[in-house]
Structure formats: structure tokens, C-alpha cells
Design a protein around this motif. Structure first.
Motif, PDB file in Angstrom:
ATOM      1  N   ARG A  21       0.825  -1.201   0.000  1.00 15.72           N
ATOM      2  CA  ARG A  21       0.000   0.000   0.000  1.00 15.72           C
ATOM      3  C   ARG A  21       0.862   1.256   0.000  1.00 15.72           C
ATOM      4  NH1 ARG A  21      -3.754  -2.308   3.164  1.00 15.72           N
ATOM      5  NH2 ARG A  21      -2.825  -1.590   5.100  1.00 15.72           N
ATOM      6  N   HIS A  22       2.027   1.161   0.669  1.00 18.69           N
ATOM      7  CA  HIS A  22       2.822   2.377   0.837  1.00 18.69           C
ATOM      8  C   HIS A  22       3.917   2.547  -0.208  1.00 18.69           C
ATOM      9  CE1 HIS A  22       0.815   3.847   4.318  1.00 18.69           C
ATOM     10  NE2 HIS A  22       0.864   2.654   4.865  1.00 18.69           N
ATOM     11  N   ARG A  23       4.119   1.508  -1.045  1.00 18.09           N
ATOM     12  CA  ARG A  23       5.111   1.662  -2.115  1.00 18.09           C
ATOM     13  C   ARG A  23       4.505   2.638  -3.128  1.00 18.09           C
ATOM     14  NH1 ARG A  23      10.050   1.771  -4.359  1.00 18.09           N
ATOM     15  NH2 ARG A  23      10.187   0.750  -6.393  1.00 18.09           N
ATOM     16  N   PRO A  24       5.115   3.835  -3.290  1.00 16.93           N
ATOM     17  CA  PRO A  24       4.524   4.823  -4.193  1.00 16.93           C
ATOM     18  C   PRO A  24       4.424   4.269  -5.613  1.00 16.93           C
ATOM     19  CG  PRO A  24       6.455   5.718  -3.064  1.00 16.93           C
ATOM     20  CD  PRO A  24       6.385   4.272  -2.715  1.00 16.93           C
ATOM     21  N   SER A  25       3.339   4.577  -6.300  1.00 16.11           N
ATOM     22  CA  SER A  25       3.148   3.997  -7.614  1.00 16.11           C
ATOM     23  C   SER A  25       2.672   5.025  -8.640  1.00 16.11           C
ATOM     24  CB  SER A  25       2.180   2.818  -7.506  1.00 16.11           C
ATOM     25  OG  SER A  25       1.086   2.975  -8.358  1.00 16.11           O
ATOM     26  N   VAL A  26       3.315   4.994  -9.804  1.00 14.65           N
ATOM     27  CA  VAL A  26       2.935   5.858 -10.913  1.00 14.65           C
ATOM     28  C   VAL A  26       2.534   4.939 -12.067  1.00 14.65           C
ATOM     29  CG1 VAL A  26       3.696   7.666 -12.510  1.00 14.65           C
ATOM     30  CG2 VAL A  26       4.609   7.605 -10.179  1.00 14.65           C
ATOM     31  N   VAL A  27       1.346   5.145 -12.615  1.00 13.61           N
ATOM     32  CA  VAL A  27       0.903   4.348 -13.756  1.00 13.61           C
ATOM     33  C   VAL A  27       0.924   5.238 -14.997  1.00 13.61           C
ATOM     34  CG1 VAL A  27      -1.014   3.062 -14.782  1.00 13.61           C
ATOM     35  CG2 VAL A  27      -0.484   2.770 -12.358  1.00 13.61           C
ATOM     36  N   VAL A  28       1.519   4.724 -16.073  1.00 13.27           N
ATOM     37  CA  VAL A  28       1.685   5.498 -17.301  1.00 13.27           C
ATOM     38  C   VAL A  28       1.019   4.745 -18.453  1.00 13.27           C
ATOM     39  CG1 VAL A  28       3.350   6.728 -18.741  1.00 13.27           C
ATOM     40  CG2 VAL A  28       3.950   6.142 -16.392  1.00 13.27           C
TER      41      VAL A  28
ATOM     42  N   ASP B  47      14.488   5.173  -9.006  1.00 11.50           N
ATOM     43  CA  ASP B  47      14.101   4.140  -8.040  1.00 11.50           C
ATOM     44  C   ASP B  47      13.137   4.655  -6.990  1.00 11.50           C
ATOM     45  OD1 ASP B  47      15.890   2.419  -9.274  1.00 11.50           O
ATOM     46  OD2 ASP B  47      17.569   3.166  -8.064  1.00 11.50           O
ATOM     47  N   GLU B  48      12.646   5.863  -7.193  1.00 12.38           N
ATOM     48  CA  GLU B  48      11.853   6.496  -6.127  1.00 12.38           C
ATOM     49  C   GLU B  48      10.431   5.952  -6.016  1.00 12.38           C
ATOM     50  OE1 GLU B  48      12.960   8.670  -3.838  1.00 12.38           O
ATOM     51  OE2 GLU B  48      14.922   8.208  -4.673  1.00 12.38           O
TER      52      GLU B  48
ATOM     53  N   GLY C 262       6.390  10.174  -0.351  1.00 12.03           N
ATOM     54  CA  GLY C 262       7.471   9.248  -0.010  1.00 12.03           C
ATOM     55  C   GLY C 262       8.634   9.271  -0.989  1.00 12.03           C
ATOM     56  N   VAL C 263       8.543  10.070  -2.084  1.00 11.17           N
ATOM     57  CA  VAL C 263       9.690  10.139  -2.992  1.00 11.17           C
ATOM     58  C   VAL C 263      10.659  11.221  -2.507  1.00 11.17           C
ATOM     59  CG1 VAL C 263       8.358   9.371  -5.001  1.00 11.17           C
ATOM     60  CG2 VAL C 263       8.656  11.818  -4.593  1.00 11.17           C
TER      61      VAL C 263
END
Ligand code: ZN
Length: 310
Positions: free
Chosen positions: A31-38, A53-54, A160-161
Motif C-alpha cells: 500500500r505504501h510503495r509509491p506507484s505511478v501508472v503510465v 528508483d523512487e 514518499g519520494v
């Protein structure tokens, strides 16, 4: 119950508790691993260069796919709604994905339509004339702007980044894009002005033409999307335009069959080379355009050669 048996039960209970704790730990971490969807793989490469790696970067479009027509799976759609940021092209490019971007936005996910923020142009010719042209990535100057923008949004929205690390990545990659622009300008300077004419599979190089002084003579598919198809009279008028312009080569998208370009060449009897370009999609590794920089360098060489070889 014997003492041994009781001890065994306690051990089992402890084991179960441990397993539960581990499972919960995993879920919390996910849940806390930041995620960007492209959405597209070209934007995916830009975003990965910025994010480093952020955060976890998930790219929806497969290598070699068509950005006008690719779709997403149910798990991918769900990932969009759980992302910290969704990056998409916009300007009507990803026709089958837009409703999922919209669903993510409605559920509170920040979304960035990159194309809409980098001084978009409209199509100048063909059926799509006057409509916004989504193919901004053929201009590295706009891409540099896009990279800065993606960096800003990642810093703003993705918790978190390390903001300094993201800015540094964007800066470093931006410098590479500036170098790409210079090398493209120098290469195209070697093409005589009266040969700077582009005929492509569909209207995909408007931004490159505008940046480097090419004229778009026409497209085999007279539209801004690969989803349209040309009529016999479309092909006829294009053949006339090609003959009049005297171009030695016409360009086809490598992600699309060049059948139509070949038909044009055969039916009209014009003497041109059909040169493949990587225009819409990155390729798998080792197939010529695994990264944006690789794609643009390959295209620059192919266009320059195609227009000057004879
Ligand atoms: Zn296109």
C-alpha cells in the motif's frame, strides 16, 4: 492433553501468528510503495527516467503496440485507480484507455495529460485538420518540457519520494534531450531545403516538421489516427502530391504494416523507397527503439538518409 501436545499447539499458534504478521506486513508495504501508472510506452520511458528508483512505474502499453488502439486489462484498470499518479498523453491519443483515466480521476487519483501541457498543435491537413495533434513526442524540445512537468507532478503528488533525487533525474535527462535536439537539428541541416518533405503512414510527424522546417506533403492514411483507412481517391490524390513534391522516400510506422505504403507505391507507379520509422511505440529491447532516445536517433538517421540517398 499431554504437555508435549500442548507445546505443539502453542508452536502451531505462534507459527500462524507469524504468518499473519508477515502477510499484513506485505500488504502494508504494498500500500505504501509509491506507484505511478503510465499509459503509453514512450511516456513510460520518460517517466522512468524521471522517477528512477523512487517509485514503482507501471507502463500499460506493450512494446510495439499501437497507442491509438491498445486496451487495458481489468487488473491494469484497478492499478490505475490505486496509483498515486496517472500519466497519460491525452489529446485524443489513447482512445480505449481514456475512460479508465477518467475513472481514476473521479476516484481521486491525480492525473496528468502531458500532451495538453506542452503547447499542443492542431493537425494542418487531412481529415483531422483543426483537431489537436497528440504526437508531440516527435519534437524533443516539447519532450524536455514534458519531462520537467512529470518531475513536478511526481514531487507534488507521490508521497514518499525524494524530491531532490527526482529533480536531479529530470535535470540530467533533460540535458540528454537538449543534446538530442542539437544532433537532430545538425543532421536535418544536411537535407537540402527542397527535399525536406515528409510523406508518412498517418499524420504523425507534424511536430517534428514544425520544429525542423519540414513540409508534410501528405499521409497514406489521411488522418491523425491509425484507425482510419484511406479510400482509392485518397491514395490517388496522395500519389499526385508525392509525384509533384518529388520525394525520394515515404515513411511508414514500424508498428504498423507498411502494406498501404507499398500499395501506394505499386498502384501509382511512383518511384520511391518505403522507409520504416519508429513513430508511435517503443520496441522490445534489441529491436532498434527500446528507449525514446534510441527511437529518435534511429528516425533522424532514417529520415536524413531516406531524403538524401538519391
Ligand atoms: Zn499516431
Amino acid at each position: 492433553m499431554t504437555a508435549t501436545r500442548r507445546a505443539g499447539n502453542v508452536s502451531l499458534l505462534l507459527l500462524l501468528l507469524c504468518l499473519l504478521a508477515t502477510a499484513t506486513g506485505c500488504a502494508t508495504e504494498q500500500r505504501h510503495r509509491p506507484s505511478v501508472v503510465v499509459t503509453t510506452n514512450i511516456l513510460g520511458d520518460l517517466t522512468r527516467n524521471v522517477v528512477g528508483d523512487e517509485a514503482e512505474v507501471t507502463v500499460l502499453m506493450q512494446p510495439g503496440a499501437d497507442p491509438h488502439s491498445f486496451g487495458v486489462s481489468a487488473p491494469q484498470a484497478a492499478a490505475m485507480e490505486q496509483a498515486d499518479l496517472v500519466v497519460h498523453n491525452g489529446l485524443g491519443l489513447e482512445e480505449n484507455v481514456l475512460r479508465h483515466v477518467e475513472a481514476a480521476r473521479v476516484s481521486g487519483v491525480p492525473t496528468l495529460a502531458v500532451g495538453e501541457s506542452v503547447d499542443p498543435m492542431t493537425y494542418s491537413g487531412g481529415e483531422s485538420a483543426g483537431r489537436p495533434d497528440p504526437h508531440f513526442w516527435t519534437d524533443p524540445v516539447r519532450v524536455r518540457k514534458a519531462v520537467r512537468l512529470i518531475g513536478d507532478r511526481v514531487v507534488r503528488h507521490v508521497e514518499g519520494v525524494d524530491a531532490a533525487a527526482v529533480r536531479k533525474n529530470a535535470e540530467r535527462y533533460g540535458a540528454e534531450l537538449a543534446g538530442l535536439h542539437t544532433s537532430m537539428r545538425d543532421a536535418f541541416a544536411s537535407v537540402p531545403a527542397d527535399r525536406r518533405r515528409l510523406v508518412t503512414n498517418h499524420h504523425v510527424f507534424g511536430y517534428l516538421a514544425d520544429r525542423y522546417g519540414f513540409r508534410v506533403v501528405g499521409a497514406v492514411i489521411p488522418s491523425g489516427t491509425t484507425l482510419a483507412s484511406p479510400s482509392a481517391s485518397d491514395l490517388d490524390s496522395l500519389a499526385t502530391a508525392v509525384r509533384k513534391a518529388g520525394v525520394p522516400a515515404i515513411f511508414a510506422d514500424s508498428s504498423q504494416p507498411d502494406r498501404l505504403a507499398q500499395v501506394l507505391k505499386r498502384e501509382s507507379g511512383i518511384d520511391v523507397d518505403v522507409v520504416p520509422l519508429f513513430s508511435e511505440s517503443l520496441t522490445p529491447k534489441g529491436q532498434g527503439a527500446a528507449t525514446y532516445l534510441q527511437m529518435m536517433r534511429a528516425n533522424t538517421e532514417a529520415i536524413t538518409k531516406g531524403l538524401t540517398s538519391r
